[in-house]
Design a protein around this motif. Structure first.
Motif, PDB file in Angstrom:
ATOM      1  N   SER A   1       0.848  -1.194   0.000  1.00 36.37           N
ATOM      2  CA  SER A   1       0.000   0.000   0.000  1.00 36.37           C
ATOM      3  C   SER A   1       0.884   1.246   0.000  1.00 36.37           C
ATOM      4  O   SER A   1       2.061   1.190   0.390  1.00 36.37           O
ATOM      5  N   GLU A   2       0.308   2.342  -0.404  1.00 37.01           N
ATOM      6  CA  GLU A   2       1.068   3.609  -0.400  1.00 37.01           C
ATOM      7  C   GLU A   2       1.509   3.967   1.012  1.00 37.01           C
ATOM      8  O   GLU A   2       2.597   4.482   1.222  1.00 37.01           O
ATOM      9  N   GLY A   3       0.666   3.671   2.006  1.00 38.60           N
ATOM     10  CA  GLY A   3       1.024   3.930   3.406  1.00 38.60           C
ATOM     11  C   GLY A   3       2.220   3.101   3.852  1.00 38.60           C
ATOM     12  O   GLY A   3       3.105   3.606   4.556  1.00 38.60           O
ATOM     13  N   ASP A   4       2.268   1.827   3.441  1.00 41.22           N
ATOM     14  CA  ASP A   4       3.408   0.969   3.780  1.00 41.22           C
ATOM     15  C   ASP A   4       4.679   1.470   3.099  1.00 41.22           C
ATOM     16  O   ASP A   4       5.751   1.525   3.715  1.00 41.22           O
ATOM     17  N   LEU A   5       4.561   1.844   1.832  1.00 38.98           N
ATOM     18  CA  LEU A   5       5.723   2.380   1.111  1.00 38.98           C
ATOM     19  C   LEU A   5       6.227   3.666   1.767  1.00 38.98           C
ATOM     20  O   LEU A   5       7.438   3.856   1.916  1.00 38.98           O
ATOM     21  N   ASP A   6       5.309   4.529   2.163  1.00 35.27           N
ATOM     22  CA  ASP A   6       5.692   5.777   2.828  1.00 35.27           C
ATOM     23  C   ASP A   6       6.423   5.502   4.134  1.00 35.27           C
ATOM     24  O   ASP A   6       7.397   6.185   4.466  1.00 35.27           O
ATOM     25  N   ALA A   7       5.972   4.495   4.881  1.00 37.70           N
ATOM     26  CA  ALA A   7       6.626   4.148   6.157  1.00 37.70           C
ATOM     27  C   ALA A   7       8.052   3.651   5.915  1.00 37.70           C
ATOM     28  O   ALA A   7       8.986   4.049   6.623  1.00 37.70           O
ATOM     29  N   ILE A   8       8.242   2.820   4.900  1.00 39.48           N
ATOM     30  CA  ILE A   8       9.593   2.320   4.581  1.00 39.48           C
ATOM     31  C   ILE A   8      10.460   3.455   4.063  1.00 39.48           C
ATOM     32  O   ILE A   8      11.637   3.569   4.408  1.00 39.48           O
ATOM     33  N   ARG A   9       9.872   4.331   3.235  1.00 36.90           N
ATOM     34  CA  ARG A   9      10.631   5.494   2.738  1.00 36.90           C
ATOM     35  C   ARG A   9      11.088   6.382   3.889  1.00 36.90           C
ATOM     36  O   ARG A   9      12.207   6.888   3.900  1.00 36.90           O
ATOM     37  N   GLU A  10      10.209   6.595   4.847  1.00 35.03           N
ATOM     38  CA  GLU A  10      10.524   7.488   5.966  1.00 35.03           C
ATOM     39  C   GLU A  10      11.707   6.976   6.783  1.00 35.03           C
ATOM     40  O   GLU A  10      12.574   7.755   7.168  1.00 35.03           O
ATOM     41  N   ILE A  11      11.755   5.680   7.068  1.00 29.62           N
ATOM     42  CA  ILE A  11      12.882   5.170   7.872  1.00 29.62           C
ATOM     43  C   ILE A  11      14.168   5.052   7.050  1.00 29.62           C
ATOM     44  O   ILE A  11      15.233   4.839   7.601  1.00 29.62           O
ATOM     45  N   ASN A  12      14.039   5.233   5.732  1.00 31.27           N
ATOM     46  CA  ASN A  12      15.196   5.172   4.836  1.00 31.27           C
ATOM     47  C   ASN A  12      15.344   6.456   4.030  1.00 31.27           C
ATOM     48  O   ASN A  12      15.825   6.441   2.900  1.00 31.27           O
ATOM     49  N   LYS A  13      14.941   7.588   4.623  1.00 35.44           N
ATOM     50  CA  LYS A  13      14.915   8.828   3.848  1.00 35.44           C
ATOM     51  C   LYS A  13      16.296   9.267   3.374  1.00 35.44           C
ATOM     52  O   LYS A  13      16.428   9.829   2.288  1.00 35.44           O
ATOM     53  N   PHE A  14      17.337   8.984   4.144  1.00 39.14           N
ATOM     54  CA  PHE A  14      18.680   9.363   3.697  1.00 39.14           C
ATOM     55  C   PHE A  14      19.201   8.401   2.636  1.00 39.14           C
ATOM     56  O   PHE A  14      19.890   8.818   1.704  1.00 39.14           O
ATOM     57  N   ASP A  15      18.851   7.119   2.749  1.00 40.43           N
ATOM     58  CA  ASP A  15      19.182   6.184   1.675  1.00 40.43           C
ATOM     59  C   ASP A  15      18.465   6.581   0.390  1.00 40.43           C
ATOM     60  O   ASP A  15      19.047   6.518  -0.700  1.00 40.43           O
TER      61      ASP A  15
END
Length: 184
Positions: free
Chosen positions: A148-162
């Motif tokens: 889901s877009e929400g799940d992708l956003d959560a993974i993006r957030e914890i990897n924002k510098f990557d």
């Protein structure tokens, strides 16, 4: 990317051999995160195997639950030379990673454009193109478009510098590819 694992331990090379340069291949942060989860889930020798399989934890809960901070911004921390992978990543660590790339890496490519990255590297070094086979792949796992877009956003957030690092490298790689006669 795993060549960077010992990056911090090689700082003395920078001073004794200033022409020594690293090469790294980084991976889309979401794909890397999902691959880490599925590798842990299917590898019976992995220390997270039992936890994942007994708790039936989802990829997003595993990656974003805060229990495994070394999975967050892993690539940025490695390239920055962070010894303690559980240390939170911040803008200073990101800037250190960029500085290390600018000063100590011959090239950083991406796994998603591995062939193109390798051709560019071989051209830059005036080496023959290698033949290679793909190994160490995780069996079937869900892809970005299955979350889901929400799940992708959560993974993006914890990897924002990557993600920020990946976007920068991908853009640089696109520019290199666009000027390389092998691709026109």
């Amino acid at each position: 990317m795993w060549f960077a694992k010992n990056f911090k331990g090689c700082e003395s090379i920078w001073y004794s051999k200033p022409t020594f340069k690293y090469v790294a291949f980084i991976r889309d942060p979401i794909e890397r995160s999902l691959s880490s989860y599925y590798f842990s889930k299917w590898d019976v020798n992995n220390e997270q195997y039992e936890y994942i399989n007994k708790s039936h934890i989802s990829p997003v809960d595993f990656l974003c639950g805060g229990r495994f901070p070394w999975l967050e911004n892993t690539q940025t921390k490695l390239i920055a030379g962070i010894d303690d992978a559980s240390q939170p990543c911040d803008e200073e660590i990101y800037r250190r990673a960029i500085s290390n790339i600018e000063n100590h890496f011959h090239m950083v490519g991406t796994i998603e454009k591995y062939d193109e990255s390798l051709i560019c590297l071989m051209d830059q070094l005036n080496w023959d193109y290698p033949l290679y086979t793909i190994k160490n792949t995780t069996p079937k796992h869900i892809k970005n478009d299955q979350l889901s877009e929400g799940d992708l956003d959560a993974i993006r957030e914890i990897n924002k510098f990557d993600q920020k690092l990946y976007d920068l490298i991908d853009e640089k790689l696109k520019n290199i590819i666009s000027t390389n006669s092998e691709f026109t």
